[in-house]
Design a protein around this motif. Sequence first.
Motif, mmCIF file in Angstrom:
data_model
loop_
_atom_site.group_PDB
_atom_site.id
_atom_site.type_symbol
_atom_site.label_atom_id
_atom_site.label_comp_id
_atom_site.label_asym_id
_atom_site.label_seq_id
_atom_site.Cartn_x
_atom_site.Cartn_y
_atom_site.Cartn_z
ATOM 1 N N HIS A 42 2.607 1.726 -3.325
ATOM 2 C CA HIS A 42 1.635 2.235 -4.284
ATOM 3 C C HIS A 42 1.416 3.721 -4.076
ATOM 4 C CE1 HIS A 42 -2.148 2.673 -6.437
ATOM 5 N NE2 HIS A 42 -1.880 1.507 -7.037
ATOM 6 N N ARG A 43 1.310 4.071 -2.793
ATOM 7 C CA ARG A 43 1.059 5.464 -2.441
ATOM 8 C C ARG A 43 2.229 6.337 -2.882
ATOM 9 N NH1 ARG A 43 -0.578 6.832 3.657
ATOM 10 N NH2 ARG A 43 -1.817 4.976 3.378
ATOM 11 N N ARG A 103 0.833 -1.194 0.000
ATOM 12 C CA ARG A 103 0.000 0.000 0.000
ATOM 13 C C ARG A 103 0.876 1.256 0.000
ATOM 14 N NH1 ARG A 103 -3.777 -1.333 4.152
ATOM 15 N NH2 ARG A 103 -2.743 0.026 5.633
ATOM 16 N N ARG A 141 -4.791 8.717 2.045
ATOM 17 C CA ARG A 141 -4.294 7.497 1.416
ATOM 18 C C ARG A 141 -3.501 7.774 0.140
ATOM 19 N NH1 ARG A 141 -5.956 3.265 3.934
ATOM 20 N NH2 ARG A 141 -8.003 3.174 4.941
ATOM 21 N N THR A 142 -3.875 8.826 -0.550
ATOM 22 C CA THR A 142 -3.207 9.027 -1.842
ATOM 23 C C THR A 142 -1.918 9.807 -1.728
ATOM 24 O OG1 THR A 142 -4.542 10.977 -2.155
ATOM 25 C CG2 THR A 142 -5.281 8.963 -3.233
ATOM 26 N N ARG A 148 -5.405 12.332 -8.855
ATOM 27 C CA ARG A 148 -6.235 11.480 -8.034
ATOM 28 C C ARG A 148 -7.360 12.271 -7.383
ATOM 29 N NH1 ARG A 148 -6.814 6.114 -8.250
ATOM 30 N NH2 ARG A 148 -5.212 4.965 -7.213
ATOM 31 N N VAL A 183 -14.715 11.969 3.835
ATOM 32 C CA VAL A 183 -14.286 11.019 2.803
ATOM 33 C C VAL A 183 -13.082 11.568 2.054
ATOM 34 C CG1 VAL A 183 -14.951 9.946 0.617
ATOM 35 C CG2 VAL A 183 -16.573 10.024 2.529
ATOM 36 N N GLN A 190 -9.968 11.289 4.211
ATOM 37 C CA GLN A 190 -9.476 9.914 4.275
ATOM 38 C C GLN A 190 -8.829 9.505 2.965
ATOM 39 O OE1 GLN A 190 -12.168 6.867 5.843
ATOM 40 N NE2 GLN A 190 -13.297 8.518 6.855
ATOM 41 N N TYR A 191 -9.489 9.924 1.895
ATOM 42 C CA TYR A 191 -8.996 9.590 0.565
ATOM 43 C C TYR A 191 -7.622 10.206 0.339
ATOM 44 C CZ TYR A 191 -9.929 8.038 -4.191
ATOM 45 O OH TYR A 191 -9.900 7.378 -5.374
#
Lengths: 115, 868
Positions: free
Chosen positions: B9-10, B6, B70-71, B20, B63, B66-67
């Motif tokens: 990927h990030r 993860r 992660r990105t 993104r 949201v 949080q998104y």
Amino acid sequence: MSPVEDKSAVWQGTLSLMVLKTLATMGPLHGYGLARRIEQTSGNRLALNYGTIYPMLLKLEQEGAIRSEWGLSENKRRAKFYTLTRAGRRRADDETRQWSTMNEILDLFLEPGKR
Amino acid sequence: MRVLRRWLHRLLSLPRAGRRDDDLAAELDSHFQLHIDDNLRAGMSPDEARRAARLAFGPVESVREQYRARTGVMLIRSAAGLFRDALRTVTRQRLATVTTIAVLSCGVGTTASVLGLVDVLLFRPPAHVRSPERLVAITGDAAQHYIGYEDLTRRVTTLDLAAVSRPRVLTLGDADRGRTVRTQCVTASYAPLLGVQPALGRMLAPADEVRGVRPAAVISDGLWRRQFGGDRGLVGTEVLLAGVAHVIIGVAPPEFRALEMVAVDTWLPLTVSPELCSWTGANLLQSSSGNWLTTIGRLKDGISLDRAQQELHTLSTFASAGQRRSPLTATPIQDTRRNRVSRDAQLALWLAGGTSVVLLIACTNIAGLLAVRAAARRREMAVRVQLGATRARLFGQLLVENLLVSATAAVAAVFVAAGTRALLQEFMPAWSGDRWLDPRSTALLAAFALGAGLLSGIVPAAQTARVMTAGASHTTHAVTRRRSRIWNGILVAQVALALILSIGAGLFVRSTWAVTSNLGYEPDKVVLVTVDLQAAGIRRESERRLAFDAIFDRVRSSPLVASASLATSGPLQENILRSVLPRRASDGPSPVVSAVSPSYFVTTGTRILRGRSFTDADDRNSPPVAIVDSTLAAGLWPDEDVLDRCQVVLVAQPCIRIVGVSEPRRGHTLAQASQDLFLPLTQALSGHSAPEALLVRPRDSVDAALPELAAFIRGVATGRGFVNVQPLESLVNTQARSWRLGTLMFGACGAMAVIVAALGLFVSLQLAVQQRTAEFGVRLTLGASPVRIAGMVLRQGLWLVLAGAALGVGAALLLGDSLRALLYGVAPTDMLTLVVAPSFVAAAALLGCLAPAVRAARVDPMVALRTE
């Protein structure tokens, strides 16, 4: 309030399995469809905030369980469709097995007289 | 494994993080469209459909956060968004920002430069010297003259040896238009012994020691640049040094200041021109007495210091059979250096301690100030949390704010350090050649400032972030209350420290005043003239006397001059006659002997307390007379009236009648009484009868008369040597420098500590007032007067100030003894200081309490009650 506490780890794990299983049975779906489908499958007993599905989808995508691409919905709306990868399918099977085992064990506690 | 993947990927998607974000926006857009479509199909009105879709979705911002988390969009946004937010907050809270930057940069800047000074004074090894830890200075009578040195080189097997003369001031260039240079005569073994390599040409070698060869000279890098413009063709050219032609054979490397840590401009071969190196101008090579040389040695390979000590010990017992001489000992160079610079070094250590303490409490208070600010921003933070900001995001923002302030402070600190350094060099010119702030230490300093700033910001930031995400504002109370006892302790300690430093500053002010007043002469009214007769080739004592007399006669009759006098040494000049022993020298005081003209006392302004001054009648044929100062009189003859008695004062001299007692004067260093014994020039001892100084009291003020007077004296002395005319006051100022530096630095430290302590009180009371706003509101509603409320706050501050003051005075009294060595004419328990300093600190501290008190009194009950 949903029957399951929103942010707990259990919920996170369950939701990811629900997503994986839904994609496995239904094929490619967009986020909205996925959320609706999960609600329906639960017999509308699960009222989740639809928003929570998107961070989960991103997480699964980053872990390589699913992949996404833009496409058109049945009513000609642009939407992003998620598909299960081979790794995702394997993971869905693994987690299903683990859940089943877990459920069997739990059943022994919850309904001791059954067997 | 999954986590790793993860993260990878990030990381890989980081460059596309912005896209993104757009992608998510599009996806959510499509989500809403799909949902609204469904709702419409189910028969809802468009408005209802939209509302239901939003409701089902939940908090969009959450949201997104949080998104983004992660990105990696967070990271990009940290750089841009956080920075923008932080800059806005920082510039909006102008007062707090400026205070933080000022306190931090001053604290770090001064601490760094003072620590640099301590480093130079005490720890940094001498530049360009190979393994200085193997070098020793040899003390003992036999190591201080050339005969003894030669003897040692033959006998000593454990050490390589070199001899160095005491630095002397000589005239470089033409007698009439020269400049003075500090000169050291050294043996050819000197440069190889130290391991110093020339920057240009070569250092002195054995070939330069052969009698009859053209005298050679090595010059310092500083002199080369100042006097000769860094001309690389200089090597091989001739210059006049004290009237003697010397060939410049090399230039020493920059910052080479030998082992004495003093600035030397030229090095000459000791054996070729010994006359230039002795104070009397005599050839002392064949003299087996006196102390004009220092012998230094390098331990040979595999030899320990103990071995060398043993050998020297054996040698001195062997040599001293019959005569009484002080034993030979070897002292590591590093130790001798520590002794030599002791006053400056002690001062520097005190300063370093002071500035470090100030820096420490400054950081504590900045942390406090930031906590106050954070508390004031409670609502802002709460709103951010409601909007879905994560704890990391809040912490990040606070951190970036802090980083901004710290970075600015770091840059400012470099400037403060440069300024402090310039100031220190002004006061300690001996160290001016050293680079205290090379790029490396500047970078270190900046990092230090940044670190200090961040460290003092992290705790409040973390606390705020934690408290805020916990969601309940009242937890602040719990957290701060738990800390309040420690915090109060810190505040009391701060006031105490500020007080200690202020008392130190007060004592220094008093010392400096005492050390520069009542000198026993009037430095502001006298001009000191020295003439380097050697530069004009006038060397013999009788010739020198005649030359000086001729100049004296012309100067005395000038209309510019009120009175003038010759002397074998002026006030504050090092006196060569100190070595003449008085009768009771073994345990009694050792007088400084000077021979002077009758007008000496009138010229310098030294008062004759009893008896009379010298007159023209005291000449070679009359009975010998002397004047002593009252300190010496009391020391040598404690129970007698010395006046008009014939006393045996000097070894192997007939008894001398004391005709007068003069007021005590300050000696070669301002902090020591001189203990003068004056003789008339006409009756001076042979070998010490040539004047070295001409003292002139102009009719006008010194400042007004100096240019004309100097020109006149130069004209009179043409062809007789290089003339140096300087106000006596400038000599006093040179001496007073380190005192003034102490005063200034202690004063600055004290002032900073006081400001910082006041800031600390302000911060803590402000915090308290913020927390008790509701309480004050209730009290005011119930009829308490604003004055009473303000009094409550003030009382809280007053208690802290009083406790701190008591602690500070106590500690100052305890520390006083160790400071005593640095003081003059004032006891560490000086009442005036012990009253004035605390009142000053208390006043400043209470001023710090005033603003929060006023704020408390102005609380609007309605607003206060609504906030809770």
